[in-house]
Design a protein around this motif. Structure first.
Motif, short mmCIF file in Angstrom:
data_model
loop_
_atom_site.label_atom_id
_atom_site.label_comp_id
_atom_site.label_asym_id
_atom_site.label_seq_id
_atom_site.Cartn_x
_atom_site.Cartn_y
_atom_site.Cartn_z
N ALA A 26 0.77 -1.29 0.26
CA ALA A 26 -0.02 0.10 0.01
C ALA A 26 1.01 1.19 0.08
O ALA A 26 0.57 2.43 -0.77
CB ALA A 26 -0.79 -0.05 1.22
N VAL A 30 0.77 4.15 -2.97
CA VAL A 30 0.30 5.44 -2.77
C VAL A 30 1.57 6.44 -3.14
O VAL A 30 1.43 7.44 -3.95
CB VAL A 30 0.15 5.91 -1.13
N SER A 120 -6.19 2.95 0.60
CA SER A 120 -6.34 2.86 2.22
C SER A 120 -7.38 2.20 2.55
O SER A 120 -7.26 1.16 3.48
CB SER A 120 -6.60 4.10 2.84
#
Length: 251
Positions: A26, A30, A120
Motif C-alpha cells: 500500500a 500510494v 487505504s
C-alpha cells in the motif's frame, strides 16, 4: 471512521497475506500514485484497473468501497471549484470558460486523492486492525508508536460506547441535539467525555503498572513470510510504480 468498521472479514488470498506485506504494498502504491504526473491520464486509469483486480480477488464489491469513499467529498468539492477560480490561460468547455491550470490542478486532487483513499480502504478492508499493528511492529516501526496504536484500537470502542450513554442520558433529560441553542450542552458533554477518557486512561495505566507493565506489548510469534507472499503482495504496487516511471519518462 473506526478501523474495525472498515474491516471486511474474508478468506481470500488478499486477506491471507501477511499484514506487513500489504502495508509495504500500500505504501509503494500510494507513493507511485502521488509521483505520477497529472497529465498522465492513462496511468491513473491503469492504477484504477489494478485496484479493481485486487477487489475482485479479495471478493469485496465495488459498492462497499464507493460508499466509504464518500469521506473525500470535501476534496471533490475543492477540485470542482478550481477550474473556475484558476488563472490564465483559459479555454471554453461547452460554452463555459475554465482555467487550464485550475482544471489540471482539480484533476490532480481528484485522481490522486480518490486513488489514495481507495488504496487505504483496500488495506483496511482486507486486514484486521490488530494485524495492522502487528505488521507495523514486524516492520520495525518504533515500539512507542505501535503501543499507542494498539491501545487506541483497544479502547476507542469503549469511548464511543461512553459517548452514546452520555447522549442517551442527555436526551432523557430533555436535551434535543437538533436545535442550535442546545450546542452549549453538546460542547459541555464533549468536554466531560474528554475528562472521563483521561481519568479512565490514568486508571488503566495504574492497573497496567501494578500488573508488571514494562512499556511494550508482548509480540505474538511471527509466522515465516515466503518470497511468494512478497511477490504476490507487491505485484500490484509494482504495476503502479512502473506506470509512474513510464509517465515520468514520457511526459
Amino acid at each position: 471512521m473506526s478501523a474495525a468498521v472498515l474491516h471486511r472479514p474474508g478468506d481470500s488470498p488478499v486477506h491471507r497475506l501477511p499484514a506487513q506485506v500489504k502495508l509495504v504494498g500500500a505504501f509503494v502504491a500510494v507513493l507511485g500514485v502521488v509521483a505520477t504526473p497529472r497529465e498522465a491520464f492513462w496511468a491513473f486509469g491503469v492504477d484504477l484497473l489494478v485496484l479493481l483486480g485486487v477487489w475482485a480477488v479479495a471478493g469485496v464489491p465495488v459498492g462497499w468501497f464507493a460508499r466509504r469513499a464518500l469521506i473525500e467529498v470535501p476534496f471533490v468539492v475543492l477540485a470542482l471549484v478550481l477550474p473556475f477560480t484558476g488563472g490564465a490561460p483559459h479555454t471554453d468547455v461547452a460554452g463555459v470558460s475554465v482555467s487550464v491550470d485550475g482544471t489540471l490542478a482539480g484533476w490532480n486532487i481528484l485522481a490522486k486523492g480518490t486513488l489514495g483513499v481507495l488504496v487505504s480502504l483496500t488495506l483496511a478492508a482486507t486486514t484486521h486492525p490488530h494485524d495492522l499493528v502487528t505488521g507495523l511492529r514486524r516492520l520495525r516501526v518504533p515500539g512507542i508508536l505501535t503501543t499507542i496504536a494498539s491501545l487506541m484500537l483497544r479502547y476507542v470502542e469503549v469511548i464511543v460506547a461512553e459517548a452514546k450513554r452520555m447522549r442517551t442520558a442527555r436526551v432523557c433529560r430533555g436535551h434535543d441535539p437538533r436545535f442550535l441553542w442546545q450546542a452549549g450542552a453538546t460542547a459541555r458533554g464533549i468536554g466531560m467525555l474528554f475528562l472521563r477518557s483521561y481519568e479512565r486512561g490514568e486508571r488503566v495505566h495504574l492497573a497496567m503498572l501494578s500488573r508488571g507493565w514494562s512499556g511494550s506489548l508482548p509480540a505474538p510469534p511471527a509466522p515465516p513470510v515466503s518470497a511468494g507472499h512478497w511477490c504476490a503482495g507487491i505485484a500490484p504496487a509494482l504495476v503502479v510504480a512502473v506506470c509512474c516511471g513510464v509517465s515520468l519518462w514520457t511526459v
